[in-house]
Enzyme design. Structure first.
Site, PDB file in Angstrom:
ATOM      1  N   MET A 261       1.205  -1.154  -0.366  1.00  0.00           N
ATOM      2  CA  MET A 261      -0.261   0.044  -0.350  1.00  0.00           C
ATOM      3  C   MET A 261       0.907   1.214  -0.354  1.00  0.00           C
ATOM      4  O   MET A 261       1.751   0.910   0.353  1.00  0.00           O
ATOM      5  CB  MET A 261      -1.036   0.320   1.378  1.00  0.00           C
ATOM      6  CG  MET A 261      -1.238  -0.868   1.335  1.00  0.00           C
ATOM      7  SD  MET A 261      -2.151  -1.534   2.714  1.00  0.00           S
ATOM      8  CE  MET A 261      -3.616  -0.525   2.772  1.00  0.00           C
ATOM      9  N   HIS A 262      -0.187   2.249  -0.153  1.00  0.00           N
ATOM     10  CA  HIS A 262       0.293   3.672   0.041  1.00  0.00           C
ATOM     11  C   HIS A 262       2.278   4.299  -0.997  1.00  0.00           C
ATOM     12  O   HIS A 262       1.785   5.119  -1.440  1.00  0.00           O
ATOM     13  CB  HIS A 262       1.196   3.802   0.972  1.00  0.00           C
ATOM     14  CG  HIS A 262       0.604   3.527   2.463  1.00  0.00           C
ATOM     15  ND1 HIS A 262      -0.322   4.244   2.430  1.00  0.00           N
ATOM     16  CD2 HIS A 262       1.260   2.622   3.154  1.00  0.00           C
ATOM     17  CE1 HIS A 262      -0.990   2.971   3.558  1.00  0.00           C
ATOM     18  NE2 HIS A 262      -0.076   2.679   3.838  1.00  0.00           N
TER      19      HIS A 262
ATOM     20  N   ASP B 273      -2.649  -5.120  -0.353  1.00  0.00           N
ATOM     21  CA  ASP B 273      -2.245  -6.348   0.949  1.00  0.00           C
ATOM     22  C   ASP B 273      -3.183  -6.437   1.847  1.00  0.00           C
ATOM     23  O   ASP B 273      -3.793  -7.648   1.730  1.00  0.00           O
ATOM     24  CB  ASP B 273      -0.774  -6.573   0.797  1.00  0.00           C
ATOM     25  CG  ASP B 273      -0.153  -5.274   1.419  1.00  0.00           C
ATOM     26  OD1 ASP B 273      -1.328  -4.001   2.208  1.00  0.00           O
ATOM     27  OD2 ASP B 273       1.074  -5.175   2.420  1.00  0.00           O
TER      28      ASP B 273
END
Length: 504
Positions: free
Chosen positions: A80-81, A239
């Site tokens: 992520m991110h 995820d």
């Protein structure tokens, strides 16, 4: 025999899972590691092409000698991110700036102050954190505006690999929700946050359901992957929701503790009409891959990464069974690691400190300590940090009658036992491994019509596994150490800030 292919773009490696939805079993898995680059101590970057080449290698291994025409669909799970900037041809303009990057720490406060913490959290379900897409883009705007001006699109890691397969650019609600630039109630990019930050709105991709069909494998990608052109590909998800799907966490009442590269506490929640979603500045509330569901996420940055750091530091980086060696050595050391406590803040920390300047530490180190003591202290320190995150998450009002253990640490008997003893709660595993990859496969199965919906997919697939019960005596020992652990960060916070100023 119908097959489903799940692909997990992790922080350390890409994994491919070939799944049989009729037998409800994994046929084969394969993984391929790639590096994290640290140009300076506060930076963490990856080459998007490394993700693609790792996926090619992993997919070719799992499909070798198998009838690839039976693959009904491909699904994704992704770290992520991260920020991946593309030019107009869909090529990366710069290495991807991933979640562990801490350069944007000053921009976190700037971004928060644009709307005020309360308004920001109400829209985004979270305050921004260093490493999130929002602060990273603001850093680029201030420090590398020419690069940002050249950007045609910004996407997340799994979206790049899917782009390589299908030629289509998009993202899903769950991954976009974790950028700090998303309206979690409206399920779309937040114009209010983006405009206040002065970021270009045109670079943000279209948002689709995690279950939506994204496109089909193009001929060039098919040749590299060794699978048929035209294979259906679903959007996929972040995820954490993927692991939740693989563990059956698609309804309130369950929780998971995941110890992968980072560590996460995940608790699904629902929202009734007119009810505000709960928020806490130390936690994140994001959209689930499951429709009309959200989740509370508490995240620590260096869980498995802490043990990987110790592995490499102690000369085991190239040893194939390095983690088994560390687990065996840790198991031979009694609870408490011989008076040694580890603070797992190697790359700063999120929950609960939200401090990019926090630093790791061994407290109590002496000449009698061995590598086994260090390994056990790392496992215990990560578990203490996860317990702190779990307690804060449950304090927000989310209910959880069962804790599912997931991630690499769940495969280690000693680390799983440490977690049960530290939490004072039983931990249950699902019998299927590679939950993120399985979750990605189930998303593909829904998209391909193999399952009616996620409820059907999880009901047919998720298999409750063994339970690790806490030991009362060890829990009592860990309870005392946990409260000592809680005292250490406040004492050392100022030292961490001073020392980090001299680390570049």
């Amino acid at each position: 025999m119908t097959l489903l292919l799940g692909i997990d773009i992790g922080t350390s490696s890409a994994k491919a899972v070939l799944f049989d939805p009729v037998a409800n079993r994994i046929i084969v898995t394969a993984g391929q590691e790639y590096p994290i680059h640290h140009p300076t101590p506060d930076r963490a970057e990856q080459n998007p092409e490394d993700w693609w080449q790792a996926v090619v290698a992993a997919v070719r291994r799992v499909t070798s000698g198998r009838d690839v025409t039976r693959i009904a669909g491909i699904g994704f799970s992704g770290q992520m991110h991260g920020v991946t900037l593309l030019d107009s041809a869909g090529h990366p303009l710069h290495p991807s700036i991933i979640w562990a990057d801490q350069r944007s720490a000053p921009q976190v406060t700037e971004l928060t102050n644009l709307l005020g913490a309360e308004s920001y959290a109400r829209i985004a379900g979270t305050l921004p954190a260093a490493g999130f897409m929002g602060p990273t883009l603001l850093w680029l705007k201030q420090h590398d505006p020419a690069l940002l001006e050249r950007a045609h699109q910004v996407i997340l890691p799994k979206d790049y690999v899917r782009l390589k397969m299908t030629g289509e650019i998009a993202s899903d609600v769950s991954d976009a929700a974790a950028t700090g630039l998303f309206d979690i109630t409206q399920r779309d990019w937040s114009s209010a946050i983006i405009r206040h930050a002065g970021l270009p709105e045109h670079i943000f991709p279209a948002i689709k359901s995690s279950l939506a069909v994204a496109g089909y494998v193009q001929a060039a990608a098919a040749a590299e992957l060794g699978i048929p052109a035209g294979t259906m590909v679903v959007i996929g998800c972040a995820d954490q929701p993927a692991q939740a799907v693989g563990n059956g966490l698609i309804r309130p009442g369950l929780a998971s503790v995941t110890t992968g590269s980072g560590g996460q506490v995940f608790i699904p929640i629902a929202r009734t009409p007119g009810q505000d979603l709960p928020t806490d500045p130390r936690l994140h509330v994001f959209n689930h891959a499951a429709p009309d569901l959200w989740y509370i996420l508490g995240a620590i940055l260096s869980a498995g990464l802490s043990l990987r750091w110790l592995r490499d530091l102690t000369g085991l980086g190239s040893v194939p069974d390095a983690y088994s060696i560390l687990s065996a050595e840790a198991a031979a050391v009694p609870a408490g690691a011989g008076g040694l406590i580890f603070l797992p803040y190697l790359t700063g920390e999120r929950t609960p400190h939200m401090d990019a300047l926090a630093r790791g530490a061994f407290i109590g180190l002496s000449a009698h300590h061995t590598r086994g003591h260090l390994a056990r202290a790392v496992m215990e320190g990560v578990s203490f940090a996860l317990r702190q995150t779990l307690e804060i998450s449950r304090g927000l009002g989310a209910s959880a009658s069962t804790i599912i253990a997931a991630g690499g640490a769940a495969e280690s008997d000693v680390w799983r036992s440490i977690q049960a003893d530290v939490f004072g709660l039983p931990l249950q595993r699902t019998r299927l491994k590679e939950q993120a990859g399985v979750g990605a496969s189930l998303l593909a199965g829904v998209g391909a019509g193999v399952y009616r919906d996620l409820d059907d997919a999880c009901a047919r697939t998720v298999q409750p596994g063994p339970i690790t019960e806490p030991d009362p005596q060890r829990h009592a020992r860990y309870d005392a150490l946990y409260h000592h652990f809680l005292e250490l960060y406040p004492r050392l916070k100022g030292d961490f800030a001073r020392l980090s100023a001299n680390s570049t």
